[in-house]
Design an enzyme around this catalytic site. Structure first.
Site, short mmCIF file in Angstrom:
data_model
loop_
_atom_site.label_atom_id
_atom_site.label_comp_id
_atom_site.label_asym_id
_atom_site.label_seq_id
_atom_site.Cartn_x
_atom_site.Cartn_y
_atom_site.Cartn_z
N HIS A 100 11.63 -13.77 -3.08
CA HIS A 100 11.70 -13.05 -1.80
C HIS A 100 10.45 -12.17 -1.72
O HIS A 100 10.11 -11.48 -2.68
CB HIS A 100 12.97 -12.21 -1.75
CG HIS A 100 12.97 -11.19 -0.66
ND1 HIS A 100 12.64 -11.52 0.65
CD2 HIS A 100 13.20 -9.85 -0.66
CE1 HIS A 100 12.70 -10.43 1.39
NE2 HIS A 100 13.03 -9.40 0.61
N CYS B 211 18.00 -9.04 3.55
CA CYS B 211 17.12 -10.21 3.42
C CYS B 211 17.81 -11.40 2.76
O CYS B 211 17.18 -12.43 2.51
CB CYS B 211 15.86 -9.82 2.64
SG CYS B 211 14.94 -8.50 3.42
N GLU C 132 18.82 -9.67 9.86
CA GLU C 132 19.23 -8.26 9.79
C GLU C 132 18.63 -7.50 10.96
O GLU C 132 18.68 -6.28 11.00
CB GLU C 132 18.83 -7.64 8.46
CG GLU C 132 17.36 -7.70 8.14
CD GLU C 132 17.02 -7.02 6.82
OE1 GLU C 132 17.24 -5.81 6.72
OE2 GLU C 132 16.54 -7.72 5.91
N1 COA Z 1 -6.38 0.21 -4.88
C1 COA Z 1 -5.53 -0.69 -5.43
N2 COA Z 1 -4.19 -0.45 -5.61
C2 COA Z 1 -3.72 0.74 -5.20
C3 COA Z 1 -4.56 1.72 -4.64
C4 COA Z 1 -5.94 1.41 -4.47
N3 COA Z 1 -6.79 2.29 -3.93
N4 COA Z 1 -3.80 2.80 -4.35
C5 COA Z 1 -2.54 2.51 -4.74
N5 COA Z 1 -2.49 1.27 -5.26
C6 COA Z 1 -1.32 0.56 -5.77
C7 COA Z 1 -0.39 1.43 -6.60
O1 COA Z 1 -0.87 1.56 -7.93
C8 COA Z 1 0.90 0.64 -6.50
O2 COA Z 1 0.85 -0.44 -7.39
P1 COA Z 1 2.13 -0.74 -8.33
O3 COA Z 1 3.28 -0.99 -7.40
O4 COA Z 1 1.72 -1.97 -9.08
O5 COA Z 1 2.34 0.45 -9.17
C9 COA Z 1 0.84 0.05 -5.07
O6 COA Z 1 -0.53 0.16 -4.66
C10 COA Z 1 1.69 0.78 -4.07
O7 COA Z 1 1.38 2.14 -4.17
P2 COA Z 1 2.49 3.23 -4.01
O8 COA Z 1 1.87 4.56 -4.07
O9 COA Z 1 3.61 2.94 -4.92
O10 COA Z 1 2.90 2.91 -2.50
P3 COA Z 1 3.84 3.63 -1.49
O11 COA Z 1 4.37 4.92 -1.99
O12 COA Z 1 3.08 3.62 -0.21
O13 COA Z 1 5.11 2.63 -1.38
C11 COA Z 1 6.31 0.67 -0.75
C12 COA Z 1 4.98 1.23 -1.23
C13 COA Z 1 6.25 -0.86 -0.77
C14 COA Z 1 7.42 1.10 -1.69
C15 COA Z 1 6.57 1.18 0.69
O14 COA Z 1 5.64 0.60 1.53
C16 COA Z 1 7.94 0.87 1.21
O15 COA Z 1 8.85 1.68 1.05
N6 COA Z 1 8.14 -0.31 1.87
C17 COA Z 1 9.38 -0.71 2.38
C18 COA Z 1 10.32 -1.02 1.25
C19 COA Z 1 10.61 -2.46 1.11
O16 COA Z 1 9.85 -3.29 1.51
N7 COA Z 1 11.80 -2.71 0.55
C20 COA Z 1 12.29 -4.01 0.42
C21 COA Z 1 12.27 -4.41 -1.01
S1 COA Z 1 13.26 -5.83 -1.08
#
Ligand code: COA
Length: 394
Positions: A236, A114, A82
């Site tokens: 994945h 993906c 992609e």
């Molecule tokens: N210690 C441990 N864990 C922590 C933490 C800390 N200090 N602070 C946050 N976390 C955890 C949260 O509880 C959460 O866990 P959960 O998913 O089990 O609930 C996790 O870390 C992620 O936190 P969150 O606030 O949801 O992260 P974010 O808003 O930064 O978003 C993604 C994370 C992955 C959604 C973001 O990076 C993203 O959009 N990535 C691209 C999307 C992607 O990869 N898509 C393809 C899917 S196929």
């Protein structure tokens, strides 16, 4: 047509020679490092210099298996990606040229986020089923780019996995019992004018799990099989926590005894180790997980069956199964892969940002890649008059 003895004969990966410590990235972005290491499940992230793209990484991954490719038998070269380098010409053609493959093969590129690598693998399997003497080369390669300081930055990475598909494979026989679920949703996309992806991260996570549930329940209903019958579930892995959520969902929707559950957890843990160090390889991520499991686990045996769940945003989910072949360990590139991962150089956040900003632009201007960051067996030297110039260096 029988699929019982068609599958992955060889599987090889490549990721560039630079990585970023994810804790350092967290500190630089003002985030608690535990969020990135525990919450997202990453330790390191591959840093992709301007000399590397899906063509160079794919060709480097496939070069290792050149001796196993029979020019008279090879009929298909597929690049699943992609993050392709051209909106028209298939990246498979550049790879075909760099590897000196015969002209009598079909070359194509498959795109579905993906899922592209899996689409390539299934196409190759069907092709070999129709032409049992033939081989197909499938490359799943990607550069995962979300942008500096973006929400998705922690889930970047890049690399390539090359798979040789044939009858009587040495590693994994693919079964013909796949379950697919497709539906147009807007969880992740990349308009053609940019090299950085747009994602509704939380929505994508929910949809991934929904699609997994659909295909697993469909599979279980159609085959009557239970999760405990399988030696491992592979997911994945856009980031490893995503796969962990997938395994958790499996345990929520199906009965699994404690013994089977701990074995599946143990093996899942082996399958995420390479991804924890490389990060997201988009369409190659599932197969990087497969390599990680096969190379790091010493408890699996011939005839053990694996479940693989592929998800491509947009979205397509496919669940399929495979059976390990007697002597499969001898066909792996375990030492070479360990060396690739161990011999990388760590870069600081500042150096990563410089590298990130020095890539071929999405515009007509010429580009010269920085030789200081040449790595792998092939490089993009630059772009001249809107044409990409590749060469072999190793
Ligand atoms: N210690 C441990 N864990 C922590 C933490 C800390 N200090 N602070 C946050 N976390 C955890 C949260 O509880 C959460 O866990 P959960 O998913 O089990 O609930 C996790 O870390 C992620 O936190 P969150 O606030 O949801 O992260 P974010 O808003 O930064 O978003 C993604 C994370 C992955 C959604 C973001 O990076 C993203 O959009 N990535 C691209 C999307 C992607 O990869 N898509 C393809 C899917 S196929």
């Amino acid at each position: 047509m029988t699929y019982s003895a068609i599958g992955i004969d060889r599987i090889s990966m490549y990721t560039p020679a630079y990585f970023l410590d994810i804790r350092q990235l967290a500190v630089a972005r003002g985030v608690d490092p535990d969020k990135f290491t525990i919450g997202i499940g990453q330790d390191q992230q591959a840093v992709i210099p301007g000399s590397q793209d899906v063509v160079t990484m794919g060709a480097t991954a496939a070069l290792r298996m050149l001796d196993d490719i029979d020019p008279d038998r090879l009929g298909l070269v597929i690049l699943g990606t992609e993050s392709g380098v051209d909106a028209s010409k298939a990246g498979a053609l550049y790879i075909h040229d760099l590897l000196g493959l015969p002209h009598s093969v079909r070359c194509m590129e498959i795109k579905e986020a993906c899922f592209g690598g899996t689409a390539g693998l299934m196409t190759a399997r069907d092709y070999v089923a129709a032409h049992p003497d033939k081989q197909a080369l499938v490359i799943a390669a990607d550069v995962a780019r979300y942008g500096l300081g973006s929400g998705g930055e922690v889930t970047q990475g890049g690399g390539a996995v090359a798979m040789l598909v044939s009858s009587n494979p040495r590693i994994l026989e693919l079964d013909d019992d796949t379950c697919v679920y497709s539906g147009s949703i807007q969880d992740f996309w990349r308009p053609v004018y940019t090299d950085e992806a747009l994602a509704r991260g939380k929505y994508s996570t929910e949809q991934y799990l929904e699609f997994f549930e659909h295909v697993w329940l469909d599979y279980a209903a159609r085959t009557g099989r239970s999760a405990s019958e399988f030696a491992a579930f592979l997911y994945h892995l856009p980031y490893t926590k995503m796969g962990a959520k997938g395994l958790k969902r499996l345990f929520e929707i199906t009965e699994v005894c404690d013994e089977a559950r701990s074995l599946l957890e143990e093996r899942f843990n082996k399958s995420i180790q390479y991804s924890r160090r490389v990060g997201n390889v988009y369409t190659g991520s599932l197969y990087l997980g497969l390599i990680s499991l096969l190379e790091l686990d010493d408890t699996l045996q011939a005839d053990d069956e694996l479940v693989l769940f592929s998800y491509g945003s947009g979205a397509v989910g496919e669940l399929f199964t495979g059976r390990l072949v007697e002597g499969y360990r001898a066909a792996l590139y375990s030492e070479e892969h360990a060396a690739i991962l161990d011999n990388r150089r760590q870069v600081s956040v500042e150096e990563y940002e410089r590298i990130f900003n020095n890539v071929a632009p999405y515009s007509p201007q010429d580009y010269v890649a920085d030789e200081k960051y040449f790595c792998g067996s092939f490089v993009l030297e630059g772009v001249e008059g809107q044409e990409r110039k590749y060469k072999r260096i190793g």
